[in-house]
Design a protein around this motif. Structure first.
Motif, PDB file in Angstrom:
ATOM      1  N   ASP A   1      -5.677  10.269 -20.780  1.00 43.13           N
ATOM      2  CA  ASP A   1      -5.193   8.983 -21.303  1.00 43.13           C
ATOM      3  C   ASP A   1      -6.251   7.915 -21.052  1.00 43.13           C
ATOM      4  N   PRO A   2      -7.394   7.986 -21.758  1.00 41.98           N
ATOM      5  CA  PRO A   2      -8.488   7.032 -21.488  1.00 41.98           C
ATOM      6  C   PRO A   2      -8.086   5.585 -21.762  1.00 41.98           C
ATOM      7  N   ASP A   3      -7.297   5.353 -22.795  1.00 42.78           N
ATOM      8  CA  ASP A   3      -6.899   3.973 -23.095  1.00 42.78           C
ATOM      9  C   ASP A   3      -6.087   3.374 -21.955  1.00 42.78           C
ATOM     10  N   GLY A   4      -5.218   4.203 -21.369  1.00 42.44           N
ATOM     11  CA  GLY A   4      -4.426   3.713 -20.246  1.00 42.44           C
ATOM     12  C   GLY A   4      -5.295   3.290 -19.082  1.00 42.44           C
ATOM     13  N   PHE A   5      -6.371   4.067 -18.811  1.00 38.36           N
ATOM     14  CA  PHE A   5      -7.270   3.716 -17.715  1.00 38.36           C
ATOM     15  C   PHE A   5      -8.080   2.466 -18.047  1.00 38.36           C
ATOM     16  N   VAL A   6      -8.575   2.390 -19.265  1.00 37.22           N
ATOM     17  CA  VAL A   6      -9.431   1.266 -19.659  1.00 37.22           C
ATOM     18  C   VAL A   6      -8.688  -0.054 -19.557  1.00 37.22           C
ATOM     19  N   HIS A   7      -7.435  -0.065 -19.974  1.00 44.21           N
ATOM     20  CA  HIS A   7      -6.694  -1.322 -20.029  1.00 44.21           C
ATOM     21  C   HIS A   7      -5.799  -1.536 -18.805  1.00 44.21           C
ATOM     22  N   ARG A   8      -5.920  -0.653 -17.839  1.00 47.17           N
ATOM     23  CA  ARG A   8      -5.183  -0.849 -16.601  1.00 47.17           C
ATOM     24  C   ARG A   8      -5.711  -2.096 -15.891  1.00 47.17           C
ATOM     25  N   GLU A   9      -4.827  -2.797 -15.225  1.00 49.53           N
ATOM     26  CA  GLU A   9      -5.250  -4.013 -14.528  1.00 49.53           C
ATOM     27  C   GLU A   9      -6.313  -3.661 -13.494  1.00 49.53           C
ATOM     28  N   GLN A  10      -7.440  -4.353 -13.563  1.00 50.74           N
ATOM     29  CA  GLN A  10      -8.534  -4.081 -12.647  1.00 50.74           C
ATOM     30  C   GLN A  10      -8.250  -4.649 -11.258  1.00 50.74           C
ATOM     31  N   ILE A  11      -8.624  -3.884 -10.278  1.00 54.09           N
ATOM     32  CA  ILE A  11      -8.486  -4.347  -8.905  1.00 54.09           C
ATOM     33  C   ILE A  11      -9.698  -5.199  -8.550  1.00 54.09           C
ATOM     34  N   ASP A  12      -9.447  -6.384  -8.052  1.00 50.56           N
ATOM     35  CA  ASP A  12     -10.536  -7.284  -7.666  1.00 50.56           C
ATOM     36  C   ASP A  12     -10.878  -7.049  -6.197  1.00 50.56           C
ATOM     37  N   PHE A  13     -11.999  -6.390  -5.978  1.00 52.08           N
ATOM     38  CA  PHE A  13     -12.405  -6.054  -4.613  1.00 52.08           C
ATOM     39  C   PHE A  13     -13.192  -7.184  -3.956  1.00 52.08           C
ATOM     40  N   SER A  14     -13.533  -8.216  -4.715  1.00 56.56           N
ATOM     41  CA  SER A  14     -14.402  -9.254  -4.159  1.00 56.56           C
ATOM     42  C   SER A  14     -13.723  -9.999  -3.019  1.00 56.56           C
ATOM     43  N   GLU A  15     -12.435 -10.341  -3.176  1.00 56.25           N
ATOM     44  CA  GLU A  15     -11.729 -11.060  -2.121  1.00 56.25           C
ATOM     45  C   GLU A  15     -11.576 -10.196  -0.878  1.00 56.25           C
ATOM     46  N   LEU A  16     -11.266  -8.912  -1.118  1.00 54.96           N
ATOM     47  CA  LEU A  16     -11.123  -7.992   0.023  1.00 54.96           C
ATOM     48  C   LEU A  16     -12.432  -7.869   0.773  1.00 54.96           C
ATOM     49  N   ASP A  17     -13.540  -7.730   0.025  1.00 53.59           N
ATOM     50  CA  ASP A  17     -14.852  -7.644   0.673  1.00 53.59           C
ATOM     51  C   ASP A  17     -15.152  -8.912   1.480  1.00 53.59           C
ATOM     52  N   LYS A  18     -14.773 -10.068   0.904  1.00 55.51           N
ATOM     53  CA  LYS A  18     -15.014 -11.332   1.591  1.00 55.51           C
ATOM     54  C   LYS A  18     -14.228 -11.412   2.894  1.00 55.51           C
ATOM     55  N   MET A  19     -12.925 -10.994   2.839  1.00 57.96           N
ATOM     56  CA  MET A  19     -12.081 -11.024   4.028  1.00 57.96           C
ATOM     57  C   MET A  19     -12.612 -10.084   5.106  1.00 57.96           C
ATOM     58  N   LEU A  20     -13.028  -8.865   4.665  1.00 56.76           N
ATOM     59  CA  LEU A  20     -13.556  -7.900   5.627  1.00 56.76           C
ATOM     60  C   LEU A  20     -14.843  -8.411   6.260  1.00 56.76           C
ATOM     61  N   GLY A  21     -15.681  -9.077   5.443  1.00 50.10           N
ATOM     62  CA  GLY A  21     -16.919  -9.621   5.975  1.00 50.10           C
ATOM     63  C   GLY A  21     -16.664 -10.713   6.988  1.00 50.10           C
TER      64      GLY A  21
END
Length: 485
Positions: free
Chosen positions: A439-459
């Motif tokens: 189901d490539p369309d399902g993966f492509v249009h799945r809501e993207q996880i924003d890792f930038s905030e998590l990386d900032k918090m961990l840093g």
């Protein structure tokens, strides 16, 4: 799973005259019993090392390993036999594998082409093609160049350069059989049967070495670079092409040789970028092969029968027994999951390369579509990747997965851009799964996880203890200074 011994055997493609050769052999009385006492088949199109079908050495029982045993070769033949029986190394006799592979290469490929040394003009052409390919890829991917150098290899040089990677891939599978050979006898009998077990292991190592050598030698006549099968087989940072095989590949395509070379250089350079800048990818792929190998089981009951009846003067008996399904993957959820991981990982690598190369080549090469389809058909009809994996570990890549993966990567480019697409290689957990390929369309249009905030918090969390420690140390130093005052 392949029904060949240990999961090994020659690639499924046979020379056009293979059946005719067998018929001629039967008509001449050659069909009485096995043509080789060790159960090793001759090389495709070579009829053993002694020559083509019906040629010198074709009916010689030792031809598959020793060539035509004329008086001049007899001493070397028995020396090689002694080396085989005295082998005490790992599960694969890699010295024999290398020797067989080089002998296979020296015989030429089934289409009649011979290996040749690479000249200065060909080396220069390869270097220029890779350099231009890297420039074009800059617009198609955010991953920087991964090729520190570009080299042109002969087939023999490809064998030498890739054997270390084959060793890493095949040893885990071969080890399973070697271990099983030592476990089939009761512990109290193993000491007494030591010489027999040692001989069987030597024979097993020789069988693996011969079959791998044949497979790698045949593959050397087909591959056009160091990454045809989706794995980094050559040294890191070296983009390698094989001029003699590129010429054969493009011979009937009605495409200028320069365009064929450049398109294949794009594929090689794209592989190099991926493996150079996704540091976990190589170990992930080789680990998936190892995980699959760990799920291989050996029918110990059948192996016990072989050990009990083993006749050192009839060593092909062991090969015949192993051909009857002794070496099979476990039918467990874990093994099926391991197979799915391996197939999906390889499909994602090849699909990404296919999508990126097409994006780079389409605006610049009039033959881009034709070359892309030729390579896809080559894979679908049993190209080097499918043949080699089916030969070595019983795994057949499914072309449907490769096409699905290519479509998914192309859709990701449209939806998220080049940077968003390539960012998925940051961690294996971010990559599409086998379900996502369905189901490539399902993966492509799945809501993207924003890792930038998590990386900032961990840093920030990582920095705070250091700040507290610095403040504490400063206070302690200040206290010491006051005491001293």
């Amino acid at each position: 799973m392949s029904d060949t011994p240990f999961g090994f055997g020659l690639p499924p493609e046979e020379p056009d005259d293979g059946d005719e050769g067998k018929k001629k052999d039967q008509q001449s009385g050659g069909g009485q019993g096995p043509a080789n006492p060790f159960g090793f088949g001759g090389l495709p199109g070579a009829g053993g090392f002694g020559g083509g079908p019906g040629g010198p050495g074709a009916d010689n029982p030792f031809a598959a390993m020793f060539g035509s045993l004329n008086p001049n070769d007899l001493g070397a033949a028995f020396q090689q036999l002694g080396q085989m029986l005295s082998y005490e190394g790992g599960p694969v006799n890699w010295d024999m594998a290398k020797q067989i592979a080089r002998q296979t290469v020296s015989q030429g490929s089934p289409d009649g082409t011979k290996d040749t040394s690479v000249g200065p003009a060909e080396r220069k052409a390869v270097e220029e093609a890779v350099r231009l390919a890297d420039l074009w890829l800059d617009d198609a991917t955010s991953l920087p160049s991964g090729a520190g150098s570009a080299v042109a290899w002969s087939r023999a040089e490809w064998v030498e350069a890739t054997l270390p990677a084959w060793k890493e891939l095949v040893d885990p599978v071969a080890e399973r059989v070697g271990t099983a050979m030592g476990d089939v006898l009761p512990e109290e009998m193993q000491a007494m049967a030591g010489p027999l077990i040692g001989m069987m292991r030597s024979m097993g190592g020789a069988m693996f070495g011969t079959q791998i050598g044949q497979a790698v030698g045949v593959l050397a006549g087909e591959v056009v670079g160091s990454s045809d099968i989706g794995l980094p087989l050559g040294p890191a940072g070296k983009a390698a092409l094989l001029p003699v095989n590129i010429e054969t590949f493009g011979k009937d395509l009605s495409v200028p040789q320069e365009e064929v070379r450049l398109y294949l250089a794009l594929r090689e350079a794209a592989h190099q970028r991926l493996f150079a800048h996704v540091p976990w990818l190589r170990s992930h792929l080789f680990g998936a092969v190892d995980g699959y190998a760990r799920g291989i089981k050996v029918d110990t009951a059948k192996l016990e029968d072989v050990v009990g009846q083993f006749d050192p003067q009839n060593p092909e008996q062991l090969q015949e027994a192993l051909q009857q399904g002794m070496f099979q993957p476990e039918d467990t959820p874990e093994q099926k999951a391991a197979l799915a991981r391996l197939e999906t990982a390889l499909a994602l690598v090849e699909g990404w390369v296919d999508a990126v190369v097409h994006a780079a080549a389409k605006p610049r090469l009039s033959s881009a579509d034709a070359l892309r389809e030729t390579l896809r058909r080559r894979r679908a009809s049993g190209g080097p990747a499918e043949q080699t994996f089916a030969t070595l570990i019983g795994l057949e890549l499914r072309p449907r997965r490769l096409r699905d993966a290519s479509r998914l990567w192309a859709s990701l480019t449209d939806a998220r851009g080049v940077d968003g697409r390539d960012a998925l290689w940051h961690h294996p957990d971010m990559l599409p799964t086998a379900t996502d390929l369905d189901d490539p369309d399902g993966f492509v249009h799945r809501e993207q996880i924003d890792f930038s905030e998590l990386d900032k918090m961990l840093g920030e969390a990582a920095d705070k203890p250091d700040l507290r420690k610095k403040d504490k140390d400063k206070n302690e130093d200040d206290g010491k200074g006051d005491d001293a005052g």
